[in-house]
Scaffold this motif. Structure first.
Motif, PDB file in Angstrom:
ATOM      1  N   ILE A 241     -37.046  23.330   0.446  1.00 32.04           N
ATOM      2  CA  ILE A 241     -36.923  24.040   1.715  1.00 32.04           C
ATOM      3  C   ILE A 241     -36.758  25.524   1.401  1.00 32.04           C
ATOM      4  O   ILE A 241     -35.750  25.936   0.823  1.00 32.04           O
TER       5      ILE A 241
ATOM      6  N   TYR B 213     -37.298  29.178   7.245  1.00 27.40           N
ATOM      7  CA  TYR B 213     -36.779  28.604   8.497  1.00 27.40           C
ATOM      8  C   TYR B 213     -37.721  27.557   9.064  1.00 27.40           C
ATOM      9  O   TYR B 213     -37.277  26.499   9.531  1.00 27.40           O
TER      10      TYR B 213
ATOM     11  N   ALA C  89     -37.345  24.336   7.214  1.00 37.92           N
ATOM     12  CA  ALA C  89     -36.012  23.797   7.481  1.00 37.92           C
ATOM     13  C   ALA C  89     -35.915  23.215   8.884  1.00 37.92           C
ATOM     14  O   ALA C  89     -35.349  22.132   9.088  1.00 37.92           O
TER      15      ALA C  89
ATOM     16  N   LEU D 109     -32.697  22.413  -2.456  1.00 33.44           N
ATOM     17  CA  LEU D 109     -32.367  23.815  -2.173  1.00 33.44           C
ATOM     18  C   LEU D 109     -31.842  24.444  -3.455  1.00 33.44           C
ATOM     19  O   LEU D 109     -31.325  23.748  -4.339  1.00 33.44           O
TER      20      LEU D 109
ATOM     21  N   LEU E 144     -28.655  26.641   4.826  1.00 34.33           N
ATOM     22  CA  LEU E 144     -29.485  26.256   5.964  1.00 34.33           C
ATOM     23  C   LEU E 144     -29.081  27.008   7.230  1.00 34.33           C
ATOM     24  O   LEU E 144     -29.937  27.375   8.037  1.00 34.33           O
TER      25      LEU E 144
ATOM     26  N   LEU F 206     -27.447  20.945  12.348  1.00 32.54           N
ATOM     27  CA  LEU F 206     -27.232  20.615  10.951  1.00 32.54           C
ATOM     28  C   LEU F 206     -26.184  19.509  10.810  1.00 32.54           C
ATOM     29  O   LEU F 206     -26.354  18.560  10.038  1.00 32.54           O
TER      30      LEU F 206
END
Length: 567
Positions: free
Chosen positions: A396, A399, A402, A419, A431, A441
């Motif tokens: 990732i 944005y 993600a 990550l 994130l 999240l």
């Protein structure tokens, strides 16, 4: 129980070497009588004797001479009478010739089939001699390593006139060179085979002012292996480009290619990357073993506590699991092991990677191609229309990726990704910094796993010692006073590095209800980490210290891979 009368020379030797005492030998003999096992086999299976002790016992039992083998005691001509493939596969090496007799040091001296094979190839009578397996391996490495194999080739190259200019080589010419075994193709072949034998993950061919340097990355550390004449650097680069189906005329731009090859019955995929420099083209070759590679979670995470925690995360039907750590910390290998665990044939598993390094059967793998517009984000949008159950995202990075990953995790998909953060808690803030709302999240994240790879100590040259008082006070304060640590001095078995192979340590942070609430309310990484520790999470530091205490690695290696000030 009646005591065994130890009159057998083999039994005398077992007691003399201190392998077991007389009462224990009595018990072993009774167990062997019941099971029908050979006593030497019993000692080996139960790790009661070292490799050298076992070799001495085999030699005594079979009335074969045991020798203390060293590379210097091997005659090079005798060593090279037996092909490297046979020596390496069966762990044996020719040590000297006397008339028509070829004396061979063997870790399995009673292997009659191999002895017959050597006699047919050499026309000599084989006289087997026993030696410690590690000593034989060291002698093989010394006499067949890439420096010695290519010594004559490089010497002949240096005889070329330095004023001779490199001429453009056509594909036909280079193919012919490869078939006829010319010095350049032989050198390239020996560099590649040497890297595979040394367990290298990467080969670096780096042009310098005077010579071209060849380095291998072994257990994450680069080691210099060769100096090659600068006058033939261009020929070597061209030869590798031809093998990798790259443009040999293009020297101004980076290129990528791959070579398929086999070595000792195993298939390898070599990923080739060239990079123009002011001196010449630097070449890096990634070595990928395609033969029989299995990603078993029990091997990758042998610690039962870590293993169960990871399995508990993967058992969830949907949500997101993140692996964190620097480049080269084994994240992809762990992800593949999770996919193997999930690949039961009942799920539709799709991955998007950059690049796809290993092919997994029963799984759809997509490789990104930014030039063609196939990015992680665009590939994910298409994948979601393919009715997936499990999605793996190589990394990732932005944005958009993600946001799609979090949305997929919230809508009934199990998402695995990586990550680049220092610890498990750092994945949460990373994130959020990318733009993911905390409430989304908290709803989607199942857990974060931080990972590091440490080099394991060489058991051949490992030595025990007691830590200094200051180290004991700061690192091992809770351990007993008589604790013992280990350090490795370096030997032929480990290439003088003190380490052989690598293993993983983990920091596993499951998102519990309390931590979920902390994410929503905006608590920082430190607070979340402390909460996870209070709930039973082992930090990378604590996991590493445990491996040092177990003798798996050294304190110096732990300092290299883990921030020891983190707690």
């Amino acid at each position: 129980m009646p005591e065994l009368q130890v009159e057998n020379p083999l039994f005398d030797a077992i007691i003399r070497m201190g392998i077991v005492d007389r009462p224990r030998l009595n018990e072993i003999c009774e167990e062997c009588a019941k099971s029908g096992k050979n006593i030497v086999t019993f000692l080996k299976e139960n790790n009661l004797a070292t490799e050298e002790q076992l070799s001495r016992l085999v030699a005594l039992n079979q009335k074969i001479e045991f020798i203390n083998l060293s590379p210097d005691s091997v005659e090079p001509i005798a060593a090279h009478m037996i092909p490297y493939e046979i020596s390496n596969e069966h762990n044996l090496i020719g040590i000297r010739m006397e008339a028509n007799n070829l004396y061979v040091a063997m870790s399995s001296p009673m292997d009659l089939a191999v002895r017959d094979q050597i006699e047919m190839r050499t026309g000599c009578k084989v006289i087997p001699q026993a030696a410690a397996p590690t000593a034989i391996k060291g002698a093989i490495r010394y006499h067949f390593n890439v420096q010695n194999v290519t010594k004559q080739t490089i010497a002949s190259m240096r005889l070329k006139k330095t004023a001779e200019q490199e001429k453009p080589a056509s594909m036909a010419v280079l193919n012919q060179m490869q078939e006829t075994g010319d010095p350049v193709s032989c050198l390239v072949a020996s560099i590649i085979s040497g890297a595979i034998d040394a367990r290298a993950s990467d080969i670096h061919i780096e042009p310098q002012e005077k010579d071209t340097i060849v380095r291998y990355r072994i257990d994450g550390i680069l080691r210099k292996e060769l100096d090659i004449p600068a006058t033939v650097q261009g020929e070597i680069a061209s030869h590798i480009k031809i093998l990798a189906k790259m443009d040999i005329a293009e020297k101004r731009l980076p290129q990528d290619g791959h070579i398929k090859t086999s070595h000792q019955g195993k298939e390898f995929d070599l990923r080739v990357s060239t990079l123009p420099s002011i001196i010449g083209e630097k070449i890096v070759i990634r070595v990928l073993n395609k033969s029989g590679t299995r990603w078993n979670l029990d091997n990758i995470a042998p610690d039962s506590s870590d293993n169960q925690r990871i399995r508990k995360l993967v058992d969830n039907p949907y949500g997101m699991i993140l692996l964190t750590g620097p480049t080269g910390s084994g994240k992809t290998t762990t992800l593949y092991s999770l996919l193997q665990l999930l690949n039961t044939g009942k799920n539709n598993i799709v991955t998007v990677e950059d690049p796809v390094e290993y092919r997994l059967e029963g799984i759809t793998q997509v490789q990104t191609n930014p030039r063609a517009g196939l990015t992680f984000a665009s590939a994910l949008r298409s994948i979601l229309r393919q009715d997936p159950d499990i999605i793996l995202i190589g990394e990732i990075r932005d944005y958009e990726t993600a946001e799609i990953a979090v949305s997929a995790a919230m809508t009934g998909h199990l998402v695995l990704s990586t990550l680049h953060t220092n610890d498990a808690a750092g994945a949460i803030s990373r994130l959020i910094n990318l733009g993911i709302p905390p409430f989304m999240l908290a709803s989607s994240l199942l857990g974060a796993i931080a990972q590091r790879l440490y080099r394991t100590s060489c058991v051949t040259c490992r030595e025990s010692y007691k830590p200094e008082p200051e180290v004991k006070k700061t690192i091992f304060a809770k351990e007993p006073e008589d604790m013992v640590l280990y350090r490795s001095t370096g030997c032929d078995n480990c290439g003088k590095s003190g380490y052989v192979g690598r293993k993983s340590i983990y920091e596993i942070l499951p998102v519990t209800n309390t931590i979920r609430e902390m994410i929503i309310t905006g608590k920082n990484d430190t607070a979340i980490k402390h909460q996870a520790i209070s709930e039973g999470m082992k930090t990378l530091r604590a996991s590493g210290i445990q491996q040092v205490l177990n003798g798996q690695t050294t304190l110096e290696e732990l300092y290299r891979v883990v921030d020891m000030q983190e707690d």
